[in-house]
Design a protein around this motif. Structure first.
Motif, mmCIF file in Angstrom:
data_model
loop_
_atom_site.group_PDB
_atom_site.id
_atom_site.type_symbol
_atom_site.label_atom_id
_atom_site.label_comp_id
_atom_site.label_asym_id
_atom_site.label_seq_id
_atom_site.Cartn_x
_atom_site.Cartn_y
_atom_site.Cartn_z
ATOM 1 N N GLY A 61 -20.566 -3.955 -24.268
ATOM 2 C CA GLY A 61 -19.105 -3.035 -25.561
ATOM 3 C C GLY A 61 -18.659 -1.809 -24.617
ATOM 4 O O GLY A 61 -19.564 -1.343 -23.933
ATOM 5 N N ALA A 62 -17.540 -1.612 -24.654
ATOM 6 C CA ALA A 62 -16.473 -0.317 -23.890
ATOM 7 C C ALA A 62 -16.722 0.963 -25.069
ATOM 8 O O ALA A 62 -16.200 0.909 -25.701
ATOM 9 C CB ALA A 62 -15.648 -0.990 -23.949
ATOM 10 N N VAL A 63 -17.824 1.158 -25.026
ATOM 11 C CA VAL A 63 -18.536 2.369 -25.713
ATOM 12 C C VAL A 63 -19.009 3.259 -24.917
ATOM 13 O O VAL A 63 -20.125 4.399 -25.092
ATOM 14 C CB VAL A 63 -19.472 2.104 -26.318
ATOM 15 N N GLY A 64 -18.919 3.354 -23.485
ATOM 16 C CA GLY A 64 -18.604 4.656 -21.904
ATOM 17 C C GLY A 64 -20.088 4.530 -21.151
ATOM 18 O O GLY A 64 -19.423 5.442 -20.395
ATOM 19 N N PHE A 65 -20.612 3.450 -20.911
ATOM 20 C CA PHE A 65 -21.402 2.985 -20.319
ATOM 21 C C PHE A 65 -20.977 1.929 -19.755
ATOM 22 O O PHE A 65 -20.030 0.861 -20.758
ATOM 23 C CB PHE A 65 -22.743 2.499 -20.753
ATOM 24 N N VAL A 66 -21.878 1.238 -18.070
ATOM 25 C CA VAL A 66 -21.429 -0.814 -17.706
ATOM 26 C C VAL A 66 -22.472 -0.604 -17.482
ATOM 27 O O VAL A 66 -23.509 0.072 -16.947
ATOM 28 C CB VAL A 66 -20.845 0.044 -16.737
ATOM 29 N N ASN A 109 -10.278 18.254 -34.381
ATOM 30 C CA ASN A 109 -9.565 19.100 -33.344
ATOM 31 C C ASN A 109 -9.171 20.166 -33.088
ATOM 32 O O ASN A 109 -9.321 21.312 -34.566
ATOM 33 C CB ASN A 109 -7.957 18.516 -33.338
ATOM 34 N N SER A 110 -9.852 20.301 -32.090
ATOM 35 C CA SER A 110 -9.813 22.677 -31.952
ATOM 36 C C SER A 110 -8.484 22.643 -32.301
ATOM 37 O O SER A 110 -8.657 24.289 -32.651
ATOM 38 C CB SER A 110 -10.802 22.932 -30.879
ATOM 39 N N HIS A 111 -7.721 22.050 -31.507
ATOM 40 C CA HIS A 111 -5.848 22.938 -30.941
ATOM 41 C C HIS A 111 -5.135 23.151 -32.472
ATOM 42 O O HIS A 111 -5.486 21.817 -33.616
ATOM 43 C CB HIS A 111 -5.432 21.893 -29.769
ATOM 44 N N ARG A 112 -5.162 24.227 -33.055
ATOM 45 C CA ARG A 112 -4.069 24.485 -33.803
ATOM 46 C C ARG A 112 -3.422 24.026 -34.501
ATOM 47 O O ARG A 112 -3.116 23.944 -35.783
ATOM 48 C CB ARG A 112 -3.907 26.117 -33.730
ATOM 49 N N LEU A 113 -2.688 23.344 -33.413
ATOM 50 C CA LEU A 113 -1.407 22.435 -33.943
ATOM 51 C C LEU A 113 -1.786 20.954 -34.479
ATOM 52 O O LEU A 113 -1.132 19.843 -34.501
ATOM 53 C CB LEU A 113 -0.296 22.825 -32.904
ATOM 54 N N MET A 114 -2.647 20.392 -34.004
ATOM 55 C CA MET A 114 -3.663 18.979 -34.460
ATOM 56 C C MET A 114 -4.210 18.811 -35.359
ATOM 57 O O MET A 114 -5.011 18.224 -35.181
ATOM 58 C CB MET A 114 -3.973 17.922 -32.822
ATOM 59 N N LYS A 115 -5.072 19.808 -35.673
ATOM 60 C CA LYS A 115 -5.337 20.060 -36.971
ATOM 61 C C LYS A 115 -5.940 18.800 -37.722
ATOM 62 O O LYS A 115 -6.196 18.505 -38.718
ATOM 63 C CB LYS A 115 -6.403 20.894 -37.949
ATOM 64 N N HIS A 116 -4.654 18.319 -37.881
ATOM 65 C CA HIS A 116 -4.049 17.127 -39.170
ATOM 66 C C HIS A 116 -4.972 15.764 -38.880
ATOM 67 O O HIS A 116 -4.075 14.776 -39.331
ATOM 68 C CB HIS A 116 -2.460 17.489 -39.750
ATOM 69 N N TRP A 117 -5.316 15.383 -37.598
ATOM 70 C CA TRP A 117 -5.588 14.562 -37.172
ATOM 71 C C TRP A 117 -7.783 14.444 -36.790
ATOM 72 O O TRP A 117 -7.873 15.566 -35.909
ATOM 73 C CB TRP A 117 -5.113 13.549 -36.732
ATOM 74 N N LEU A 118 -7.829 13.461 -36.613
ATOM 75 C CA LEU A 118 -9.132 13.373 -35.927
ATOM 76 C C LEU A 118 -9.064 12.344 -35.212
ATOM 77 O O LEU A 118 -8.488 11.487 -34.692
ATOM 78 C CB LEU A 118 -10.030 13.726 -36.961
ATOM 79 N N TRP A 119 -10.299 12.070 -33.876
ATOM 80 C CA TRP A 119 -10.401 11.431 -33.627
ATOM 81 C C TRP A 119 -11.118 10.114 -33.301
ATOM 82 O O TRP A 119 -12.706 11.083 -34.167
ATOM 83 C CB TRP A 119 -11.192 11.689 -31.860
ATOM 84 N N LEU A 120 -11.365 9.137 -33.128
ATOM 85 C CA LEU A 120 -12.800 7.826 -33.559
ATOM 86 C C LEU A 120 -13.377 7.725 -32.226
ATOM 87 O O LEU A 120 -12.835 6.953 -31.604
ATOM 88 C CB LEU A 120 -12.072 6.573 -34.728
ATOM 89 N N TYR A 121 -15.023 7.584 -32.306
ATOM 90 C CA TYR A 121 -15.388 7.623 -31.257
ATOM 91 C C TYR A 121 -15.999 6.977 -31.037
ATOM 92 O O TYR A 121 -17.346 6.936 -32.525
ATOM 93 C CB TYR A 121 -15.732 9.000 -30.450
ATOM 94 N N VAL A 122 -17.136 6.120 -30.558
ATOM 95 C CA VAL A 122 -17.933 5.420 -30.766
ATOM 96 C C VAL A 122 -17.901 4.598 -31.765
ATOM 97 O O VAL A 122 -18.739 4.612 -32.486
ATOM 98 C CB VAL A 122 -19.620 6.253 -29.826
ATOM 99 N N VAL A 123 -17.059 3.837 -31.481
ATOM 100 C CA VAL A 123 -17.167 3.282 -32.876
ATOM 101 C C VAL A 123 -18.423 1.451 -32.211
ATOM 102 O O VAL A 123 -18.196 0.934 -31.258
ATOM 103 C CB VAL A 123 -15.525 2.145 -32.440
ATOM 104 N N MET A 124 -19.061 1.963 -33.042
ATOM 105 C CA MET A 124 -20.102 0.148 -32.806
ATOM 106 C C MET A 124 -20.539 -0.581 -34.126
ATOM 107 O O MET A 124 -21.183 0.110 -34.494
ATOM 108 C CB MET A 124 -21.038 0.798 -31.875
ATOM 109 N N VAL A 125 -20.699 -1.356 -33.339
ATOM 110 C CA VAL A 125 -21.628 -2.994 -34.739
ATOM 111 C C VAL A 125 -22.305 -3.388 -33.461
ATOM 112 O O VAL A 125 -21.938 -4.413 -32.439
ATOM 113 C CB VAL A 125 -20.399 -3.574 -35.220
ATOM 114 N N HIS A 126 -23.382 -3.887 -33.930
ATOM 115 C CA HIS A 126 -24.885 -4.653 -33.192
ATOM 116 C C HIS A 126 -24.264 -6.098 -32.812
ATOM 117 O O HIS A 126 -23.880 -6.907 -34.158
ATOM 118 C CB HIS A 126 -26.113 -4.339 -33.747
ATOM 119 N N PRO A 127 -24.625 -5.797 -31.754
ATOM 120 C CA PRO A 127 -24.210 -7.526 -31.217
ATOM 121 C C PRO A 127 -24.986 -8.319 -31.812
ATOM 122 O O PRO A 127 -24.336 -10.009 -32.609
ATOM 123 C CB PRO A 127 -24.773 -7.899 -30.163
#
Length: 174
Positions: free
Chosen positions: A31-36, A81-99
């Motif tokens: 899975g591509a979740v930040g590690f190899v 987002n911490s940037h004042r012009l980008m607070k209307h959206w967010l990031w989704l990270y480390v999306v995982m489902v067990h194999p």
């Protein structure tokens, strides 16, 4: 049986150990979740501690899916987002489902739960995520309603001679 999702669960030892084990199992399954692979829980722990700090500061929210046995089976981090012009959206990270749960529709359930969680957050109009090219996961995200909005060729170096595209995808919530 479906997963049970919870936004902002209490971070107790069982959850900590469950997320670390999930992250290691997903990574070791390719899975591509930040590690190899290969990785251990101890390899992942420093990244988990960074995420815990972000949770504590209120910059990030944790969505966890538990299976019918109560085990951590899926996660996603929703980061503001911490940037004042980008607070209307967010990031989704480390999306995982067990194999062991792959192919049961839990990934689609996780993505729907993440979108529902984001809709419940004041002022959030869209979700952005990035994914590693060459894995096919971009097609999965497209099937969940995300659109590719950017691509940086070769931005992710998995190993010497194995560079992958960094793909940015967007899901408008309106």
């Amino acid at each position: 049986m479906a997963l049970t999702f919870r936004l902002d669960p209490e971070i107790d030892p069982a959850l900590r150990d469950g997320v670390l084990a999930l992250w290691a199992d997903v990574s070791n399954a390719g899975g591509a979740v930040g590690f190899v692979p290969p990785v251990t829980v101890e390899d992942i722990r420093p990244e988990w501690l960074k995420r815990l700090a972000q949770l504590g500061e209120g910059d990030t929210r944790l969505l966890v899916g538990h299976d019918e046995d109560g085990a951590v089976a899926a996660t996603a981090f929703l980061a503001f987002n911490s940037h004042r012009l980008m607070k209307h959206w967010l990031w989704l990270y480390v999306v995982m489902v067990h194999p062991k749960h792959q192919g049961k529709g839990y990934g689609r359930d996780l993505m729907a739960a993440a979108a529902d969680a984001a809709r419940g957050l004041d002022g959030i109009e869209a979700i952005r995520l990035t994914c590693r090219g060459g894995t096919g996961v971009d097609r999965f995200y497209e099937s969940c309603g995300y659109k590719e909005v950017g691509r940086v060729p070769g931005a992710i170096r998995v190993a010497p001679g194995d560079d992958r595209d960094d793909i940015t995808m967007l899901l408008p919530l309106g």
